[in-house]
Design a protein around this motif. Structure first.
Motif, PDB file in Angstrom:
ATOM      1  N   ILE A  62       0.827  -1.208   0.000  1.00  0.00           N
ATOM      2  CA  ILE A  62       0.000   0.000   0.000  1.00  0.00           C
ATOM      3  C   ILE A  62       0.860   1.256   0.000  1.00  0.00           C
ATOM      4  O   ILE A  62       0.580   2.218  -0.737  1.00  0.00           O
ATOM      5  N   MET A  63       1.921   1.258   0.801  1.00  0.00           N
ATOM      6  CA  MET A  63       2.765   2.457   0.856  1.00  0.00           C
ATOM      7  C   MET A  63       3.363   2.774  -0.508  1.00  0.00           C
ATOM      8  O   MET A  63       3.333   3.930  -0.954  1.00  0.00           O
ATOM      9  N   PHE A  64       3.882   1.779  -1.196  1.00  0.00           N
ATOM     10  CA  PHE A  64       4.511   2.054  -2.495  1.00  0.00           C
ATOM     11  C   PHE A  64       3.482   2.319  -3.587  1.00  0.00           C
ATOM     12  O   PHE A  64       3.768   3.051  -4.541  1.00  0.00           O
ATOM     13  N   GLU A  65       2.297   1.784  -3.457  1.00  0.00           N
ATOM     14  CA  GLU A  65       1.240   2.130  -4.415  1.00  0.00           C
ATOM     15  C   GLU A  65       0.816   3.589  -4.264  1.00  0.00           C
ATOM     16  O   GLU A  65       0.332   4.201  -5.223  1.00  0.00           O
ATOM     17  N   GLU A  66       1.033   4.167  -3.088  1.00  0.00           N
ATOM     18  CA  GLU A  66       0.744   5.584  -2.883  1.00  0.00           C
ATOM     19  C   GLU A  66       1.963   6.461  -3.159  1.00  0.00           C
ATOM     20  O   GLU A  66       1.841   7.577  -3.670  1.00  0.00           O
ATOM     21  N   ILE A  67       3.148   5.984  -2.853  1.00  0.00           N
ATOM     22  CA  ILE A  67       4.377   6.768  -3.026  1.00  0.00           C
ATOM     23  C   ILE A  67       4.753   6.925  -4.494  1.00  0.00           C
ATOM     24  O   ILE A  67       5.038   8.032  -4.979  1.00  0.00           O
ATOM     25  N   ILE A  68       4.794   5.821  -5.228  1.00  0.00           N
ATOM     26  CA  ILE A  68       5.360   5.823  -6.585  1.00  0.00           C
ATOM     27  C   ILE A  68       4.641   6.774  -7.540  1.00  0.00           C
ATOM     28  O   ILE A  68       5.307   7.511  -8.290  1.00  0.00           O
ATOM     29  N   PRO A  69       3.308   6.841  -7.567  1.00  0.00           N
ATOM     30  CA  PRO A  69       2.665   7.762  -8.514  1.00  0.00           C
ATOM     31  C   PRO A  69       2.804   9.240  -8.123  1.00  0.00           C
ATOM     32  O   PRO A  69       2.643  10.109  -8.983  1.00  0.00           O
ATOM     33  N   ARG A  70       3.099   9.525  -6.850  1.00  0.00           N
ATOM     34  CA  ARG A  70       3.024  10.902  -6.387  1.00  0.00           C
ATOM     35  C   ARG A  70       4.371  11.531  -6.053  1.00  0.00           C
ATOM     36  O   ARG A  70       4.538  12.749  -6.205  1.00  0.00           O
ATOM     37  N   MET A  71       5.335  10.771  -5.587  1.00  0.00           N
ATOM     38  CA  MET A  71       6.650  11.319  -5.240  1.00  0.00           C
ATOM     39  C   MET A  71       7.585  11.032  -6.417  1.00  0.00           C
ATOM     40  O   MET A  71       8.453  10.162  -6.353  1.00  0.00           O
ATOM     41  N   ARG A  72       7.422  11.817  -7.488  1.00  0.00           N
ATOM     42  CA  ARG A  72       8.108  11.544  -8.753  1.00  0.00           C
ATOM     43  C   ARG A  72       9.558  12.025  -8.734  1.00  0.00           C
ATOM     44  O   ARG A  72       9.906  13.023  -8.106  1.00  0.00           O
ATOM     45  N   ASN A  73      10.402  11.276  -9.467  1.00  0.00           N
ATOM     46  CA  ASN A  73      11.832  11.599  -9.616  1.00  0.00           C
ATOM     47  C   ASN A  73      12.529  11.798  -8.272  1.00  0.00           C
ATOM     48  O   ASN A  73      13.247  12.779  -8.065  1.00  0.00           O
ATOM     49  N   PRO A  74      12.372  10.872  -7.348  1.00  0.00           N
ATOM     50  CA  PRO A  74      13.029  11.012  -6.039  1.00  0.00           C
ATOM     51  C   PRO A  74      14.535  10.825  -6.150  1.00  0.00           C
ATOM     52  O   PRO A  74      15.018  10.018  -6.947  1.00  0.00           O
ATOM     53  N   LYS A  75      15.255  11.588  -5.345  1.00  0.00           N
ATOM     54  CA  LYS A  75      16.719  11.504  -5.331  1.00  0.00           C
ATOM     55  C   LYS A  75      17.212  11.664  -3.901  1.00  0.00           C
ATOM     56  O   LYS A  75      16.622  12.387  -3.094  1.00  0.00           O
ATOM     57  N   LEU A  76      18.303  10.971  -3.608  1.00  0.00           N
ATOM     58  CA  LEU A  76      18.926  11.104  -2.298  1.00  0.00           C
ATOM     59  C   LEU A  76      19.490  12.514  -2.128  1.00  0.00           C
ATOM     60  O   LEU A  76      20.068  13.077  -3.059  1.00  0.00           O
ATOM     61  N   GLN A  77      19.336  13.036  -0.940  1.00  0.00           N
ATOM     62  CA  GLN A  77      19.917  14.333  -0.607  1.00  0.00           C
ATOM     63  C   GLN A  77      20.908  14.091   0.526  1.00  0.00           C
ATOM     64  O   GLN A  77      20.567  14.081   1.701  1.00  0.00           O
ATOM     65  N   GLY A  78      22.157  13.872   0.161  1.00  0.00           N
ATOM     66  CA  GLY A  78      23.164  13.544   1.164  1.00  0.00           C
ATOM     67  C   GLY A  78      23.288  12.042   1.353  1.00  0.00           C
ATOM     68  O   GLY A  78      22.712  11.233   0.622  1.00  0.00           O
ATOM     69  N   GLU A  79      24.079  11.672   2.361  1.00  0.00           N
ATOM     70  CA  GLU A  79      24.360  10.264   2.616  1.00  0.00           C
ATOM     71  C   GLU A  79      23.229   9.598   3.406  1.00  0.00           C
ATOM     72  O   GLU A  79      22.556  10.243   4.207  1.00  0.00           O
ATOM     73  N   VAL A  80      23.060   8.314   3.168  1.00  0.00           N
ATOM     74  CA  VAL A  80      22.137   7.507   3.963  1.00  0.00           C
ATOM     75  C   VAL A  80      22.819   7.146   5.275  1.00  0.00           C
ATOM     76  O   VAL A  80      23.992   6.763   5.282  1.00  0.00           O
ATOM     77  N   SER A  81      22.107   7.264   6.375  1.00  0.00           N
ATOM     78  CA  SER A  81      22.658   6.923   7.685  1.00  0.00           C
ATOM     79  C   SER A  81      22.032   5.622   8.167  1.00  0.00           C
ATOM     80  O   SER A  81      20.811   5.538   8.349  1.00  0.00           O
ATOM     81  N   TYR A  82      22.868   4.594   8.358  1.00  0.00           N
ATOM     82  CA  TYR A  82      22.381   3.270   8.738  1.00  0.00           C
ATOM     83  C   TYR A  82      22.479   3.059  10.251  1.00  0.00           C
ATOM     84  O   TYR A  82      23.298   3.678  10.922  1.00  0.00           O
ATOM     85  N   THR A  83      21.653   2.168  10.755  1.00  0.00           N
ATOM     86  CA  THR A  83      21.697   1.856  12.176  1.00  0.00           C
ATOM     87  C   THR A  83      22.843   0.896  12.487  1.00  0.00           C
ATOM     88  O   THR A  83      23.180   0.029  11.684  1.00  0.00           O
ATOM     89  N   LYS A  84      23.417   1.083  13.662  1.00  0.00           N
ATOM     90  CA  LYS A  84      24.447   0.161  14.146  1.00  0.00           C
ATOM     91  C   LYS A  84      23.732  -0.927  14.933  1.00  0.00           C
ATOM     92  O   LYS A  84      23.395  -0.757  16.100  1.00  0.00           O
ATOM     93  N   SER A  85      23.490  -2.053  14.277  1.00  0.00           N
ATOM     94  CA  SER A  85      22.706  -3.118  14.897  1.00  0.00           C
ATOM     95  C   SER A  85      22.995  -4.435  14.205  1.00  0.00           C
ATOM     96  O   SER A  85      23.192  -4.475  12.994  1.00  0.00           O
TER      97      SER A  85
END
Length: 422
Positions: A375-398
């Motif tokens: 459901i989340m991606f069926e709502e995200i993909i049509p509306r949040m067009r041309n998404p791009k990373l802004q800066g580095e991804v921060s991962y959890t230490k786990s």
């Protein structure tokens, strides 16, 4: 027992191993060397068997009489006897049959595909509201503002927790699940305080549900379901703790990594924009490729040969779900490539990967997690067009949750029509 040939590699149960993202190539080298390995690593000063083969994982997972979750917890960490008896012994992931079966019988009916499907309309409206809040801005911090919202709201709603308490649970679950990451939790003491807060909340809910029976998941746990007696107040409290944490963090992690993978593979994102009917299948590839939970532990109860190796009584076993899900033996030569069209070629893939475990501890919330991500991606993909990373991804230490702490993104702002604006 063969000598460990992997001294050059980082310890696969050290949380620091994952603080810069999943070490795909390291896992490939270990996997290529065989399905099970003796690891002498220094983290926690306890050597262990690392399982990277699916057949071996399945055998161990389906034989709790030989390989126990209960004798020393299902978590890779080392705990004192006091910690095990005081906290961990009450959690269903740390139980073996027959004690574990009581919980599963009560909850199973609440998580059937039919039961979960009845939530779709409510979840979809929540997802639209989530996207509404960021769509016209053209930027957001994706993890907290988007990925974390639906799973937390959904599990709290299904459990009868009012929306105004949502932020408290977001903070509490972060502290409990990510206690190895100082930026997210602070310390084990902070995690213990968060657990105490959830336990107190659960005790109040249990009392309320007994006086006023509820037709929801927790109502079934308290009052019984399908001819099975309900849980005691203590049993209910511990199950609620795990349900809230697992029901929130796993789906949030899958959604975060799924968005990252689509941005890193824009041609695949465009395929889903052009073919929205393929989004459901694509989310199964997201679940496979970046499995939410990294490792779980078992303890050998009697000498047993697995994968050509003799595992001795008392030895520690680590099941590495992520590397099993990248196995070339199962998913072909391109197993390490993210491909949203893989489920089209491999329609039975949902039965082939081990993202939700296997055997006695197969995830009860599988259908719920799949529905939320779809459901989340069926709502995200049509509306949040041309998404791009802004800066580095921060991962959890786990070494437990394959999480992303934060991920700022930009996208084309959604322009509201004159009618909508009015």
């Amino acid at each position: 027992m063969s000598e460990c040939p992997f001294a050059k590699f980082p310890n696969m149960i050290d949380p620091k191993t994952y603080e810069n993202g999943m070490p795909y190539e390291t896992l490939r080298e270990i996997r290529d060397a065989g399905p099970i390995h003796w690891m002498e690593g220094t983290y926690m000063e306890v050597p262990y068997w690392l399982v990277t083969g699916r057949d071996e994982m399945d055998f161990i997972s389906k034989n709790p009489a030989l390989f126990s979750s209960e004798s020393n917890t299902a978590l890779s960490e080392e705990f004192t006897e006091e910690e095990i008896s005081g906290i961990h012994n009450h959690m269903i992931i740390n139980m073996d049959p027959p004690r574990q079966l009581k919980y599963r019988k009560i909850v199973r009916a609440a998580f059937t595909p039919r039961a979960v499907g009845s939530y779709e309309a409510r979840f979809r409206q929540h997802a639209r509201n989530i996207v509404d809040r960021v769509a016209d801005r053209g930027e957001c911090e994706f993890v907290e503002e988007v990925a974390a919202e639906l799973p937390l709201l959904a599990i709290l709603e299904l459990c009868g927790v009012p929306p105004e308490d949502r932020k408290d649970f977001f903070a509490w679950t972060n502290a409990m699940m990510f206690n190895q990451d100082e930026e997210m939790s602070g310390s084990r003491e902070v995690a213990e305080t968060a657990s105490a807060n959830v336990i107190a909340y659960a005790m109040n809910l249990a009392e309320k549900f007994r006086d006023n029976p509820q037709d929801n998941i927790l109502g079934a746990l308290v009052n019984g379901h399908g001819g099975v007696d309900g849980l005691t107040e203590e049993e209910f409290t511990w199950f609620f703790l795990l349900l809230i944490v697992a029901g929130n963090e796993s789906t949030r992690t899958i959604t975060s990594h799924g968005m990252r993978l689509l941005m890193e593979n824009p041609e695949q994102l465009q395929y889903l924009v052009d073919n929205p009917d393929k989004i459901a299948g694509a989310t199964e590839e997201m679940i496979r490729y970046n499995t939410a939970f990294i490792v779980m532990r078992r303890q050998c109860l009697q000498d047993t040969e697995v994968g050509g190796q003799l595992i001795k009584k008392g030895e520690k076993i680590i099941l590495h779900y992520h590397t099993v899900n990248h196995s070339e033996d199962v998913f072909g030569e391109d197993a390490m490539k993210f491909d949203v069209r893989r489920p089209e070629r491999m329609p039975n893939m949902y039965n082939e990967h081990r993202a939700f475990g296997v055997g006695q501890h197969f995830c009860l919330g599988t259908h719920l997690a799949r529905l939320e991500v779809q459901i989340m991606f069926e709502e995200i993909i049509p509306r949040m067009r041309n998404p791009k990373l802004q800066g580095e991804v921060s991962y959890t230490k786990s070494n437990l949750v394959n999480g992303i702490k934060n991920m700022r993104i930009t996208f084309d702002p959604e322009v509201k029509s004159t009618t909508e604006a009015a």
